[in-house]
Motif scaffolding. Structure first.
Motif, short mmCIF file in Angstrom:
data_model
loop_
_atom_site.label_atom_id
_atom_site.label_comp_id
_atom_site.label_asym_id
_atom_site.label_seq_id
_atom_site.Cartn_x
_atom_site.Cartn_y
_atom_site.Cartn_z
N ASP A 62 10.74 2.73 4.82
CA ASP A 62 9.66 2.90 4.12
C ASP A 62 8.28 2.44 4.79
N ALA A 63 8.36 1.62 5.99
CA ALA A 63 7.21 0.92 6.57
C ALA A 63 7.93 0.72 8.02
N GLY A 80 0.57 -1.83 16.08
CA GLY A 80 0.72 -0.88 15.24
C GLY A 80 1.56 -1.04 13.95
N ALA A 81 1.29 -0.09 12.90
CA ALA A 81 1.88 -0.34 11.74
C ALA A 81 1.77 1.12 10.84
N LEU A 82 2.84 1.17 9.94
CA LEU A 82 2.76 2.32 8.98
C LEU A 82 3.15 1.88 8.04
N GLY A 83 2.65 2.19 6.58
CA GLY A 83 3.04 1.98 5.34
C GLY A 83 2.92 0.68 4.88
N LEU A 84 2.51 -0.27 5.42
CA LEU A 84 2.34 -1.67 4.76
C LEU A 84 1.14 -1.76 4.18
N PRO A 85 0.95 -2.64 2.84
CA PRO A 85 -0.20 -2.90 2.17
C PRO A 85 -1.24 -3.28 3.04
N LEU A 89 -0.65 -6.34 6.16
CA LEU A 89 -1.18 -6.04 7.23
C LEU A 89 -2.07 -7.12 7.81
N GLU A 90 -2.90 -7.42 6.91
CA GLU A 90 -4.17 -8.49 7.33
C GLU A 90 -3.23 -9.80 7.82
N GLN A 91 -2.28 -10.29 7.31
CA GLN A 91 -1.70 -11.31 7.34
C GLN A 91 -0.34 -11.37 8.50
N LYS A 131 10.12 -7.01 -3.65
CA LYS A 131 9.99 -5.98 -4.59
C LYS A 131 10.21 -4.71 -3.90
N GLN A 132 8.95 -4.37 -3.32
CA GLN A 132 8.91 -2.99 -2.45
C GLN A 132 9.89 -3.07 -1.28
#
Length: 404
Positions: A62-63, A80-85, A89-91, A131-132
């Motif tokens: 999912d991410a 790089g990142a995909l799908g993270l809140p 992402l900031e952390q 959770k997610q």
């Protein structure tokens, strides 16, 4: 129950067939793209980020995120990142190299997955983990036993990744690790070449314009003294000296700017030399012959640049100092060495050339460049008259030797 293991499962035969059919073609495509990137992509971050989406799709995640090891080896930096809140992402910008499942993958140099997400939850202070996201996969990027980075895949289910996909991840990891190391070496070589080129430019400025400026600086106090003593004859002499030096400095500056702007023909050394020869008479009024007995010159791009500038400097010296009306440029191979010579029919030289005398022969520059070729530059009298400048350096390994 929490578990933390290397990625391995034993799917049924039917599932295996399905997996093979699903992943075989994408896997081949991914590996082909990575292989092509080994020689074409020098941007580390974009190279890794480009394949992140592919990794996420292949795993059904999912991410995803991709990280590289920092220079001090203590942290993993997010590239790089995909799908993270956004809050997560900031952390995730920097994490310790020994943190959680990433640390396990880094230590074991093999892909790991875990449903124990406590470390991730505590670091981000976010309920995304648990959770997610119910499972995190860490695929290390490695090359020759060295860990270079990590791919993270965040799964919404706690089902393990299929074995075929895990094996594919290992192959992708090895290929991307090789591409990553290749890109790093390319950037390092480029940085070294740039530093060397700047040093060459500094040498050229010192051996030409800086010496003229130093001469002017020495003449200026003499002019002031003559003016103070109302010595008109000496004053006029020093004014004329300064005027001539200023004209010389201006001409040298224009010549240096022209030289710095000139770039070698991208087609290679021989086309670049033909261009020099084709323009030499129009610029200098000196006729020139180009004799090439080595049509297949096997040099690296950096070596070609060094040879190109050495030849340019040698021909520049002919036009400035030789009083010649003809010059020949010859390229040949003798006893496993390239031999490139520039010979003119000018006034020639007497005795040993003093490279520190202030004469603008450019020998210091040529010899400095020759060091990068494991080469030597010699200046001798020509066969009949004038001066002969010879550049000699070894033929690259594997090149066919011609005896002339």
């Amino acid at each position: 129950m929490n578990q933390e293991v290397g990625i391995q499962t034993a799917p049924s035969s039917a599932n295996k067939a399905s997996v093979h059919g699903t992943y075989k073609i994408p896997a081949l495509r991914v590996l082909s793209e990575i292989t092509s990137s080994l020689s074409s992509d020098n941007n580390l971050d974009s190279l890794l980020e480009r394949f992140l989406g592919t990794m996420v799709k292949l795993a059904g995640a999912d991410a995803g995120a991709v990280r590289v090891l920092t220079a001090d080896g203590l942290y993993l930096r997010l590239v790089g990142a995909l799908g993270l809140p956004p809050e997560v992402l900031e952390q995730e910008r920097y994490i310790p190299v020994d943190c959680g499942v990433c640390g396990e993958a880094a230590r074991a140099h093999t892909a790991h997955n875990s449903t124990n997400l406590k470390a991730c939850e505590e670091r981000t202070a976010h309920d995304y983990f648990g959770k997610q996201c119910l499972r995190v996969v860490a695929v290390p990027l490695r090359y020759q036993g060295k860990m270079l980075g990590v791919y993270n895949l965040f799964m919404a289910t706690d089902s393990p990744v299929p074995e075929d996909v895990s094996l594919l991840f290992q192959s992708i990891s090895e290929h991307l690790g090789m591409a990553l190391e290749n890109a790093r070496l390319t950037r390092e070589n480029l940085r070294i070449s740039l530093t060397n080129e700047r040093q060459m430019l500094a040498n050229e400025l010192h051996d030409s314009l800086a010496q003229t400026m130093a001469y002017m600086k020495m003449r200026l106090p003499l002019l002031r003294d003559a003016v103070a003593n109302r010595d008109e004859a000496r004053s006029n002499k020093y004014v004329n000296d300064l005027g001539q030096a200023l004209d010389s400095a201006y001409a040298e500056l224009r010549e240096l700017l022209t030289q710095f702007r000139n770039r070698m023909d991208p087609r290679g050394l021989l086309p670049a030399l033909y261009d020099i020869v084709g323009n030499f008479y129009d610029k200098t009024g000196i006729t020139i012959d180009f004799i090439n007995h080595a049509p297949d010159i096997n040099l690296s791009p950096d070596q070609e640049v060094q040879v190109y500038h050495i030849v340019r400097e040698a021909l520049n010296n002919v036009s400035k100092h030789s009083r010649a009306n003809h010059v020949s440029l010859a390229v040949e191979i003798r006893q496993s060495r390239y031999v490139i010579s520039v010979e003119d029919n000018g006034i020639g030289i007497t005795g040993k050339v003093n490279t520190d005398s202030g004469m603008h022969l450019g020998l210091n520059i040529m010899r400095e460049r020759a060091k990068h070729l494991n080469a030597e530059v010699t200046v001798t009298p020509g066969e009949k008259a004038g001066t002969r400048v010879t550049l000699s350096f070894p033929v690259s390994a594997g090149h066919r030797e011609d005896s002339l």
